[in-house]
Each structure stands twice: as structure tokens, then as C-alpha cells.
Design a protein around this motif. Structure first.
Motif, PDB file in Angstrom:
ATOM      1  N   HIS A 232      -6.111 -72.880  24.068  1.00  0.00           N
ATOM      2  CA  HIS A 232      -5.653 -72.421  22.590  1.00  0.00           C
ATOM      3  C   HIS A 232      -5.972 -73.459  21.567  1.00  0.00           C
TER       4      HIS A 232
ATOM      5  N   THR B  44      -9.001 -73.196  18.570  1.00  0.00           N
ATOM      6  CA  THR B  44      -8.989 -73.017  17.054  1.00  0.00           C
ATOM      7  C   THR B  44     -10.276 -73.805  16.234  1.00  0.00           C
TER       8      THR B  44
ATOM      9  N   LYS C 262       1.150 -75.307  12.265  1.00  0.00           N
ATOM     10  CA  LYS C 262      -0.312 -75.288  12.139  1.00  0.00           C
ATOM     11  C   LYS C 262      -0.600 -75.629  10.533  1.00  0.00           C
TER      12      LYS C 262
END
Length: 344
Positions: free
Chosen positions: A128, A132, A301
Motif C-alpha cells: 500500500h 501510492t 498522510k
């Protein structure tokens, strides 16, 4: 009380002989001599038959089973002979060995399951985290290749965004490599005499812009302003302090404050980094040092970071024979603390 095969056979033979003698005593015409012969005969026959049954048919076979299990235990767990039970009863020894062996095997199975679960979660997290920045960079580059490259304004903007995504990917890979090396012991600590007060001051200078943009004030409190000396790896302890102070700035309140305390006791310097932010919910405190673990993934994030910082901090401090602790109260802030050996 634990009985040997001979004592067990003797007691049972005496009991059988006594019962036989008592039974014959009620028979009419039986003399004392006959009772004596019957008692001795039944005792002798019973003793040897019971001894043979227990010693040959049971005890020896059980003892073989015990020795086999014990060999397996020694091989599997490298147990020294001092831990071997001196009990002469093979049933008790066998029961103990089976219980210990099964318990350890169960523990081993549970550990393998935990490791397997950890491996799955780690692979999912890594996939994951890598996906990104890679997808972001791919999107910007493919857009440029599809014709946007001819527009200078768009080209510069998209290339800058692609570069930022790749920089994030580079930081993630470096942190993964560093964490792996720390866990396997490949990274050796080079201990020197380090002035923590000076280290904190330099980190404050590096993070001044980030703190200013958020309106956060940075302060240090120490018992020895002229020098707080500890035994540490200079490069790694800078990495620890930078991570903790930067996190305090990022996750603290706007227009708040970050306080670094350096307190002295007999043998150590207690280091603490405190913010006055929203705090960490109690259910998350035990997991914040895990790889990629984030209390609020969406907000984390936005603030950047690889999610590996606290895991790296934990391993570096473990290599310094220290342990990091965290205390947090909702809406009152969070404090990370650890100790380092002081030196003159």
C-alpha cells in the motif's frame, strides 16, 4: 508418595497373601501349617507375577517412551541435562515430559501463526505504501507523455509533483532498509560522548521553519545548560531526537509548544519530548511503535512521513539498552520519554 515397581509388587503381594490366608482360615479343616504354606505361596507367586507385569510390561515400555520424548525435547529445545527430572517413576516422568513438550510445541505454533500474521500485514502495508507514490508519479509522467509536455507551465508543475512522489518513495525505501538493518543487527552502534543539549539546539534550528509555519514554539529545559553529556551513537541519537521533535510539531496543536526536557539522575539522563496536542487515544498507545501504524491514517498522510519513524526510534534505543515509553492524555498532549547513560 511415589513407589518403585518392587515396593508396589511387595505391597500388593502382601495384600493378596493376607486376603488368601484370611479366606482359608474360615474353611473347616484347614490347619495353621496349611495357612502358612498358602500364605507364603500366594505371596511369592503374586510378588513375582506383579513385579514382572509392572517392571517388564509397563515400566520398561513407558521408560522407553519417556527417553524417546526426552531426546526429541533435547533436540528441539536444546535443554541441558540439569533440567531433567530425577523422578524414578516413569509414569510421572512421562506425564511431565509430555506436558512440557506439548506446551512448548503449542507455544511454537502460536509464535509461527503470529509471525505469519505479521508477515501478511507487513506485505500488505508495504504494498500500500509503495503503491501510492508510484501511481502518483506514473499518473503525472503519463499525462506529460500524452501531450501535456508541450505546455511549459503544466510540464513544470507535473514534473515537480512526480519528483515529490519519487522523493517520498526514496525516503520510504531508505527507512525500510534502515529498519531491516537495525532489526537484524547489521547496523552497529558507535558510542561516543554526545552533548544532548547541543543536539537539541541543532535540531531546533533545522525544524525552525516547520515550527514557524505552524506557530509552534520550541523550548528545551535542562539541569546542565553548559552541556548534557551522554554515551550514545551521535548519528543515531540525532535521528531519534529529530523524529520525536518533528512528530511533536506535526501532530501538536497550531500555535502550541514543544518542550524537550533533559533531567539528570544518578546514572542517566531522562529525555522527554512533550507536545500539547490532541493526544493519542488509549487503545492506540500499545501499537504506535509498529511499522506503518498510524492513529489517524488520513491526517497522517497529509502530514507526510513513511510511518516507520517510531519503529526505527524504538530499535535505535533498544540498541542503546534503553526503552522508549509514551504517556498521553486526550486534549492535553503526548510525552515520549527514554533514558541514556550519562557521562562526564
Amino acid at each position: 508418595m511415589l513407589l518403585s515397581p518392587r515396593i508396589t509388587a511387595l505391597l500388593l503381594a502382601v495384600l493378596i497373601s493376607a486376603l488368601t490366608t484370611v479366606f482359608l482360615a474360615f474353611v473347616e479343616g484347614v490347619t495353621n501349617s496349611m495357612l502358612f504354606v498358602a500364605g507364603v505361596s500366594s505371596f511369592g507367586v503374586s510378588f513375582f507375577l506383579i513385579l514382572y507385569a509392572i517392571e517388564i510390561l509397563v515400566y520398561r515400555e513407558v521408560d522407553k517412551m519417556y527417553k524417546t520424548i526426552h531426546k526429541l525435547k533435547l533436540k528441539d529445545f536444546n535443554i541441558t541435562r540439569k533440567s531433567i527430572s530425577k523422578n524414578n517413576n516413569p509414569f510421572k516422568k512421562l506425564n511431565d515430559e509430555i506436558f512440557v513438550y506439548v506446551a512448548k510445541k503449542q507455544k511454537e505454533i502460536e509464535e509461527l501463526r503470529r509471525i505469519e500474521q505479521f508477515r501478511r500485514e507487513f506485505l500488505a502495508d508495504v504494498s500500500h505504501e509503495l503503491k501510492t507514490p508510484i501511481f502518483a508519479a506514473q499518473g503525472f509522467i503519463h499525462t506529460l507523455l500524452d501531450g501535456a509536455i508541450d505546455d511549459e507551465k503544466v510540464r513544470g508543475k507535473f514534473l515537480a509533483k512526480a519528483a515529490k512522489s519519487l522523493d517520498g518513495l526514496d525516503a520510504l525505501v531508505k527507512d525500510l532498509v534502515a529498519l531491516s538493518q537495525l532489526e537484524t543487527g547489521e547496523v552497529k552502534m558507535h558510542f561516543e560522548r554526545v552533548d544532548l543539549h547541543e543536539v537539541v539546539g541543532e535540531i531546533f534550528d533545522q525544524l525552525e521553519k516547520i515550527a514557524h509555519n505552524k506557530g509552534v514554539s520550541l523550548k528545551v529545559r535542562t539541569d546542565k545548560p553548559n552541556g548534557t553529556w551522554v554515551k550514545a551513537d551521535p548519528q543515531r541519537i540525532v535521528q531519534v531526537m529529530t523524529n520525536l521533535i518533528e512528530n511533536a510539531i506535526k501532530y501538536g496543536n497550531e500555535h502550541g509548544k514543544v518542550l524537550v526536557s533533559l533531567e539528570e539522575d544518578k546514572k542517566n539522563i531522562l529525555v522527554s519530548v512533550k507536545d500539547d496536542g490532541p493526544g493519542i487515544p488509549p487503545e492506540h498507545l500499545s501499537r504506535i511503535f509498529e511499522r506503518f501504524y498510524r492513529v489517524d491514517k488520513s491526517r497522517s498522510k497529509e502530514r507526510g512521513g513513511t510511518g516507520l519513524g517510531l519503529a526505527i526510534v524504538k530499535h535505535i534505543l533498544n540498541a542503546h539498552k534503553s526503552k522508549i515509553t509514551v504517556m498521553s492524555k486526550m486534549e492535553k498532549g503526548t510525552t515520549f520519554s527514554f533514558k541514556l547513560e550519562k557521562t562526564d
